[in-house]
Design an enzyme around this catalytic site. Structure first.
Site, short mmCIF file in Angstrom:
data_model
loop_
_atom_site.label_atom_id
_atom_site.label_comp_id
_atom_site.label_asym_id
_atom_site.label_seq_id
_atom_site.Cartn_x
_atom_site.Cartn_y
_atom_site.Cartn_z
CD GLU A 281 -51.78 75.64 -37.96
OE1 GLU A 281 -51.66 74.41 -37.95
OE2 GLU A 281 -50.82 76.44 -37.90
CB CYS B 66 -51.95 74.91 -34.32
SG CYS B 66 -50.63 76.12 -34.46
CB ALA C 262 -17.95 75.05 -60.71
CD1 TRP D 55 -13.41 84.37 -61.67
CD2 TRP D 55 -14.46 83.01 -60.24
NE1 TRP D 55 -13.45 84.99 -60.44
CE2 TRP D 55 -14.09 84.17 -59.55
CE3 TRP D 55 -15.13 82.00 -59.55
CZ2 TRP D 55 -14.37 84.35 -58.20
CZ3 TRP D 55 -15.41 82.17 -58.22
CH2 TRP D 55 -15.02 83.34 -57.55
CG ASP E 139 -10.00 77.88 -52.94
OD1 ASP E 139 -8.88 77.80 -53.50
OD2 ASP E 139 -10.97 77.15 -53.23
NE ARG F 10 -19.27 87.81 -52.30
CZ ARG F 10 -18.69 86.64 -52.10
NH1 ARG F 10 -18.73 86.06 -50.91
NH2 ARG F 10 -18.07 86.01 -53.10
CB ALA G 225 -15.75 62.04 -47.28
#
Length: 341
Positions: A57, A89, A158, A174, A204, A211, A279
């Site tokens: 505004e 505002c 995945a 993958w 991992d 990216r 969880a």
């Protein structure tokens, strides 16, 4: 009930287009504003560009100057009525001589709400609920945090066609193809935080950054969050300077979300392993699932989610698909939990 005119819907649709330019993962809602003169012609437009910048505004009023007097303001969220980094505002609209304010969604933030009531006391006419479903969708994660006190949680997984998140030897890179992985990074860039458990961090050694396909970083990086009691090595890639990292030494999903809410995070992208996912699911703290399903069969291996305590099909967690898309050779299924929505 107030009826929405074609004219009101048209200008609110434009305000929503403007709001979408705002930063999706920032602490503030995305808001757009259109000022229309008494003659029905466009006077000025504005949107909120992020924390510390003028609200939508204020930006539109600055562009309009004296031409705002006697006109109508179309705003995607009820004008705020508090002083924070910027002034209220509601007061700015009244002082500019705006005669009517049309907004889509009432502000659920108790500290900022009340603008419409105050404007009415100043003899400024108000009309709420115009294109409210569309405006709710635009700010669904921010509104969720404002209403519940906790961030919206999207669990990303995945999986193979037979529900495996990793092979029997523990390998998981993958499962999905490069197009699906690129899509995950685009989704990460739209969130306030990425969350994993210490098990995933130790196994991992992920970077947890957002990216581009060429490996360069997106301009804005989400907060990297690890939950769990175990120590992490000082040389873990999570501790590089690509993005901030937070290690929360708790196994409680609710404690994690409470801490992230206090940091003004309203959308958490959960990439933890099957134990962390279970969880969050068990505590009813997953709002949405984004599953990348690859046309791959393993036969055995680690399941996508650990035991949820379900022993009969009648107790299965039923999901409501909101989108099904082909991403390269993989299928992306986006769904919400019926019991949460």
């Amino acid at each position: 009930m107030q009826q929405t005119s074609t004219t009101d819907a048209r200008w609110m649709a434009r305000a929503l287009e403007l709001a979408a330019h705002g930063p999706e993962a920032g602490p503030n809602p995305r808001v757009g504003c259109v000022l229309v003169g008494p003659d029905g012609e466009l006077v000025a437009e504005g949107w909120h560009r992020g924390a510390g910048t003028p609200h939508a505004e204020a930006a539109a009023l600055l562009a309009a100057g004296a031409a705002a007097a006697g006109g109508t303001a179309y705003v995607t969220l009820e004008p705020c009525h508090h002083t924070g980094r910027t002034g209220p505002c509601s007061r700015a609209l009244a002082e500019a001589g705006v005669a009517r304010v049309v907004y889509a969604v009432p502000d659920p933030n108790a500290s900022a709400a009340g603008g419409a009531s105050w404007l009415g006391e100043q003899d400024v006419r108000t009309h709420s609920g115009v294109l409210q479903p569309e405006a709710e969708a635009l700010n669904r994660t921010w509104l969720h945090r404002a209403r519940t006190g906790l961030p919206w949680v999207t669990w990303k997984l995945a999986t193979t066609l037979d529900g495996r998140g990793a092979a029997a030897d523990g390998t998981s890179r993958w499962i999905t193809g490069p197009e699906a992985r690129a899509d995950v990074h685009e989704q990460r860039a739209r969130c306030g935080a990425i969350l994993i458990g210490t098990g995933t961090a130790l196994t991992d050694d992920p970077r947890l950054t957002a990216r581009r396909p060429d490996g360069t970083l997106h301009e804005r990086q989400p907060l990297r969050v690890v939950m769990g009691q175990r120590d992490l090595p000082d040389d873990a890639r999570l501790f590089d300077d690509a993005a901030p990292t937070l290690h929360l030494r708790t196994r409680s999903p609710r404690e994690v979300l409470t801490e992230l809410s206090a940091r003004e995070v309203h959308h958490v992208w959960l990439e933890g392993g099957p134990t962390v996912a279970a969880a969050f699911m068990a505590d009813g703290l997953v709002d949405e699932i984004v599953a990348y399903v690859a046309p791959v069969l393993l036969g055995r291996g680690r399941p996508s989610v650990s035991d949820l305590g379900i022993t009969t099909i009648a107790d299965a967690l039923r999901l409501e698909p909101t989108d099904i898309s082909t991403i390269g050779h993989d299928i992306r299924i986006t769904a919400t939990l019926q019991e949460n929505h």
